[in-house]
Design an enzyme around this catalytic site. Structure first.
Site, mmCIF file in Angstrom:
data_model
loop_
_atom_site.group_PDB
_atom_site.id
_atom_site.type_symbol
_atom_site.label_atom_id
_atom_site.label_comp_id
_atom_site.label_asym_id
_atom_site.label_seq_id
_atom_site.Cartn_x
_atom_site.Cartn_y
_atom_site.Cartn_z
ATOM 1 N N LYS A 173 1.711 7.522 -1.048
ATOM 2 C CA LYS A 173 0.647 7.358 -0.053
ATOM 3 C C LYS A 173 -0.458 6.477 -0.619
ATOM 4 O O LYS A 173 -1.132 6.854 -1.575
ATOM 5 C CB LYS A 173 0.039 8.718 0.316
ATOM 6 C CG LYS A 173 -0.927 8.598 1.488
ATOM 7 C CD LYS A 173 -1.826 9.799 1.638
ATOM 8 C CE LYS A 173 -3.222 9.539 1.137
ATOM 9 N NZ LYS A 173 -3.939 8.452 1.797
ATOM 10 N N GLU A 248 -5.413 10.550 -12.889
ATOM 11 C CA GLU A 248 -6.329 9.503 -13.371
ATOM 12 C C GLU A 248 -7.556 9.579 -12.476
ATOM 13 O O GLU A 248 -7.488 9.217 -11.298
ATOM 14 C CB GLU A 248 -5.669 8.122 -13.248
ATOM 15 C CG GLU A 248 -4.424 7.939 -14.078
ATOM 16 C CD GLU A 248 -4.704 7.910 -15.571
ATOM 17 O OE1 GLU A 248 -5.863 7.673 -15.953
ATOM 18 O OE2 GLU A 248 -3.769 8.148 -16.343
ATOM 19 N N CYS A 282 -12.755 1.746 -11.808
ATOM 20 C CA CYS A 282 -13.031 2.984 -12.547
ATOM 21 C C CYS A 282 -13.442 2.689 -13.994
ATOM 22 O O CYS A 282 -13.991 3.545 -14.674
ATOM 23 C CB CYS A 282 -11.815 3.894 -12.514
ATOM 24 S SG CYS A 282 -10.324 3.049 -13.071
ATOM 25 N N GLU A 384 -20.832 9.677 -10.892
ATOM 26 C CA GLU A 384 -20.169 8.398 -10.635
ATOM 27 C C GLU A 384 -20.709 7.777 -9.341
ATOM 28 O O GLU A 384 -20.724 8.425 -8.301
ATOM 29 C CB GLU A 384 -18.656 8.622 -10.506
ATOM 30 C CG GLU A 384 -17.895 7.327 -10.392
ATOM 31 C CD GLU A 384 -16.390 7.534 -10.238
ATOM 32 O OE1 GLU A 384 -15.987 8.406 -9.444
ATOM 33 O OE2 GLU A 384 -15.628 6.809 -10.894
HETATM 34 P P1 NDP Z 1 -10.123 9.876 -3.454
HETATM 35 O O1 NDP Z 1 -9.933 10.940 -4.448
HETATM 36 O O2 NDP Z 1 -10.982 10.125 -2.280
HETATM 37 O O3 NDP Z 1 -8.722 9.411 -2.858
HETATM 38 C C1 NDP Z 1 -7.631 8.999 -3.654
HETATM 39 C C2 NDP Z 1 -6.351 9.192 -2.872
HETATM 40 O O4 NDP Z 1 -6.129 10.594 -2.658
HETATM 41 C C3 NDP Z 1 -6.395 8.563 -1.482
HETATM 42 O O5 NDP Z 1 -5.112 8.074 -1.163
HETATM 43 C C4 NDP Z 1 -6.786 9.742 -0.632
HETATM 44 O O6 NDP Z 1 -6.455 9.573 0.735
HETATM 45 C C5 NDP Z 1 -5.982 10.856 -1.274
HETATM 46 N N1 NDP Z 1 -6.457 12.200 -0.990
HETATM 47 C C6 NDP Z 1 -7.659 12.604 -0.505
HETATM 48 N N2 NDP Z 1 -7.687 13.955 -0.377
HETATM 49 C C7 NDP Z 1 -6.484 14.418 -0.781
HETATM 50 C C8 NDP Z 1 -5.904 15.710 -0.912
HETATM 51 N N3 NDP Z 1 -6.569 16.813 -0.571
HETATM 52 N N4 NDP Z 1 -4.654 15.814 -1.391
HETATM 53 C C9 NDP Z 1 -3.975 14.710 -1.775
HETATM 54 N N5 NDP Z 1 -4.460 13.457 -1.652
HETATM 55 C C10 NDP Z 1 -5.696 13.305 -1.183
HETATM 56 O O7 NDP Z 1 -10.598 8.597 -4.268
HETATM 57 P P2 NDP Z 1 -11.031 7.193 -3.693
HETATM 58 O O8 NDP Z 1 -9.929 6.610 -2.867
HETATM 59 O O9 NDP Z 1 -12.394 7.339 -3.100
HETATM 60 O O10 NDP Z 1 -11.097 6.321 -5.026
HETATM 61 C C11 NDP Z 1 -12.197 6.223 -5.830
HETATM 62 C C12 NDP Z 1 -12.055 7.144 -7.025
HETATM 63 O O11 NDP Z 1 -10.906 6.824 -7.763
HETATM 64 C C13 NDP Z 1 -13.211 7.017 -8.005
HETATM 65 O O12 NDP Z 1 -13.620 8.288 -8.409
HETATM 66 C C14 NDP Z 1 -12.589 6.279 -9.168
HETATM 67 O O13 NDP Z 1 -13.209 6.502 -10.391
HETATM 68 C C15 NDP Z 1 -11.207 6.795 -9.145
HETATM 69 N N6 NDP Z 1 -10.320 5.888 -9.844
HETATM 70 C C16 NDP Z 1 -9.813 6.258 -11.065
HETATM 71 C C17 NDP Z 1 -9.016 5.405 -11.793
HETATM 72 C C18 NDP Z 1 -8.418 5.795 -13.106
HETATM 73 O O14 NDP Z 1 -7.500 5.117 -13.553
HETATM 74 N N7 NDP Z 1 -8.869 6.847 -13.757
HETATM 75 C C19 NDP Z 1 -8.713 4.046 -11.292
HETATM 76 C C20 NDP Z 1 -9.290 3.777 -10.005
HETATM 77 C C21 NDP Z 1 -10.068 4.668 -9.312
HETATM 78 P P3 NDP Z 1 -7.592 9.022 1.748
HETATM 79 O O15 NDP Z 1 -8.014 7.698 1.253
HETATM 80 O O16 NDP Z 1 -6.884 8.949 3.016
HETATM 81 O O17 NDP Z 1 -8.690 10.036 1.728
#
Ligand code: NDP
Length: 480
Positions: A173, A248, A282, A384
């Site tokens: 997803k 991550e 990130c 963050e």
């Molecule tokens: P989210 O945690 O909101 O979403 C990440 C993914 O998880 C999306 O596809 C989201 O869907 C999905 N998701 C949301 N809720 C659920 C759930 N309950 N169960 C399973 N999946 C779910 O993060 P963001 O998309 O806002 O991304 C930004 C974040 O990602 C920042 O905190 C950043 O630091 C982190 N990040 C970390 C990295 C690393 O390598 N450590 C690299 C890049 C980013 P939907 O979008 O539809 O809500």
């Protein structure tokens, strides 16, 4: 208007509910495509397809799996321009950045794992005159891969490539905010001849599709990149089912600048580590610590360089920053800038929404923002923000800067600037962080372990770490 489809069992299909979510172009604020609003029924279809494909894919010889992945690489490269423009329209990032970083890296991810599986080896442990043990590594089954919106195709493929290369089938997803390149990837997979069911992409909301993947009893392994709060929810649901997890998560990365650094190199890179991709990486260094003797010099030159960065139309190659991914995220970033003022910070430049005239006037842009005068432990410096916002803090001693750098709940990446090799080793050793860059930033060798400590994550991606994550080791002991 383009309608995105799910990719299930080798076909592009509508979501069962036949309902769709608006997909916005952040540069203009306008809806430009429709995303399937899938639910647990679509996830079930994908799991059924992946489960059916697994027995055959998992025993497909590695060189055949590799050849198919290489065809995917070639098609990503052939479609570089189209994919880069799509990524930019979906995410708001400059087209030049997507062309230079996101799309080539997606191709590299597939290339790396397509070739890595040809060179993987397992161990043997001999017990003199008694027995020999050998380890076999077997693919696990159906893997769930969930990725965020900031580096859409780059991070999506960073999970999918090792998962399918090592013989698993995948239900994936992408973020519902940036689904377009994942959709284009499904067309590429069909053209490349990836057997049906090996990769399934279900579009939709995290709370519907993401949570259905997390909770599904026949998905025993999940690789997730996203926010720390979402990671905690996934861990909570997955733990009682003993799922294998790679998380991550977020970061609040320190950038430590010692007076003995190569100033010009540091300044140029610090502009990038602060504001690349609108600060929505990130790994961006959002807390900049500067040794006091060069604080004023750094501040003056950093602010002057930052003021020159142009913000606007992501398709215009002279713009360094494009749009913020969504209105909601822009408002979150602006609320942190307001918070920083309440916490006693002074805005040295930026600090507000950037208003771009003409067709971009309804887009979501923020001026690159530099703040000083904050305590290291205030909320602005601990939470963050994930936008083009950095804070400046002076320091006097190594001990003091390490205390401040290590003070957050996060521990993803850190950057250190010094020409003193001994100091570089010492500080790198004492930073609580999964990655430390010395005199550079975002220099990536795909063989290295990638991930964070503390609330920045659990497990490591990259190199053989990812192939090990997506396989289960089995020890076979043979009595001699
Ligand atoms: P989210 O945690 O909101 O979403 C990440 C993914 O998880 C999306 O596809 C989201 O869907 C999905 N998701 C949301 N809720 C659920 C759930 N309950 N169960 C399973 N999946 C779910 O993060 P963001 O998309 O806002 O991304 C930004 C974040 O990602 C920042 O905190 C950043 O630091 C982190 N990040 C970390 C990295 C690393 O390598 N450590 C690299 C890049 C980013 P939907 O979008 O539809 O809500």
């Amino acid at each position: 208007m383009l309608t995105i489809k799910n990719y299930i069992n080798g076909e592009l299909i509508e979501p069962i509910a036949k309902s769709y979510i608006d997909n916005y172009n952040p540069a203009t604020g306008a809806v430009y495509s429709l995303i399937p609003d899938s639910d647990e029924r679509d996830v079930q279809l994908a799991v059924t397809a992946a489960t059916a494909a697994f027995p055959s894919w998992s025993i497909t010889p590695k060189n055949e799996r590799s050849a198919i992945l290489i065809r995917i690489v070639q098609l990503i490269e052939k479609n570089l321009e189209k994919l880069a423009i799509a990524e930019s329209i979906d995410n708001g990032k400059p087209v030049w950045l997507a062309k230079m970083v996101d799309i080539p890296r997606a191709a590299s991810n597939f290339h790396f794992y397509a070739t890595a599986i040809l060179h993987d080896a397992t161990e043997t442990h001999t017990m003199e005159n008694t027995a020999i043990n050998y380890t076999v590594r077997q693919p696990i089954g159906v893997a769930g891969c969930i990725s965020p919106w900031n580096l859409p195709l780059y991070l999506f493929t960073w999970k999918i490539a090792p998962a399918i290369a090592s013989g698993n089938c995948v239900v994936a997803k992408p973020s519902e905010i940036t689904p377009m390149t994942a959709f284009l990837l499904s067309e590429i997979c069909i053209e490349a001849g990836l057997p049906k069911g090996v990769l399934n992409i279900v579009h939709g909301y995290g709370h519907k599709v993401g949570s259905a993947i997390t909770a599904h009893p026949h998905i025993p392994i999940i690789s997730f990149t996203g926010g720390t709060k979402t990671g905690a929810e996934i861990a909570r649901v997955a733990a009682p089912m003993f799922k294998k997890l790679s998380l991550e998560l977020g970061g609040k990365n320190p950038n430590i600048i010692f007076a003995d650094c190569d100033f010009d190199k540091m300044l140029k890179t610090t502009i990038n580590s602060s504001f690349s991709n609108q600060g929505e990486i990130c790994l961006c260094g959002s807390r900049i610590f500067i040794e006091r003797s060069i604080y004023e010099k750094f501040k003056t030159e950093f602010v002057a360089q930052t003021k020159k960065l142009k913000v606007g139309n992501p398709a215009d190659d002279t713009n360094r920053l494009g749009a913020i991914v969504s209105k909601q995220h822009m408002e979150k970033i602006l609320s942190y800038i307001e918070l920083s003022k309440q916490e006693g910070g002074s805005i040295l430049c930026g600090g507000k929404q950037a208003l771009i005239a003409g067709e971009f006037e309804k887009g979501w842009y923020i001026e690159p923002t530099i703040i000083e005068g904050l305590a290291y432990d205030c909320r602005t410096n601990q939470e963050e923000i994930f936008g083009p916002v950095v804070t400046l803090t002076p320091f006097d001693t190594e001990e003091e800067v390490l205390k401040m750098a290590n003070s957050t709940i996060y521990g993803l990446a850190a950057t250190v600037w010094t020409e003193n090799l001994t100091k570089a080793h010492r500080v790198a050793n004492d930073l609580h962080s999964g990655i430390v860059w010395v005199n550079c930033w975002l220099l990536r060798d795909l063989r290295t372990p990638f991930g964070g400590v503390k609330s920045s994550g659990v497990g490591r991606e990259g190199g053989f770490e990812a192939l090990h994550f997506f396989t289960e080791p089995k020890n076979v002991c043979i009595k001699l």
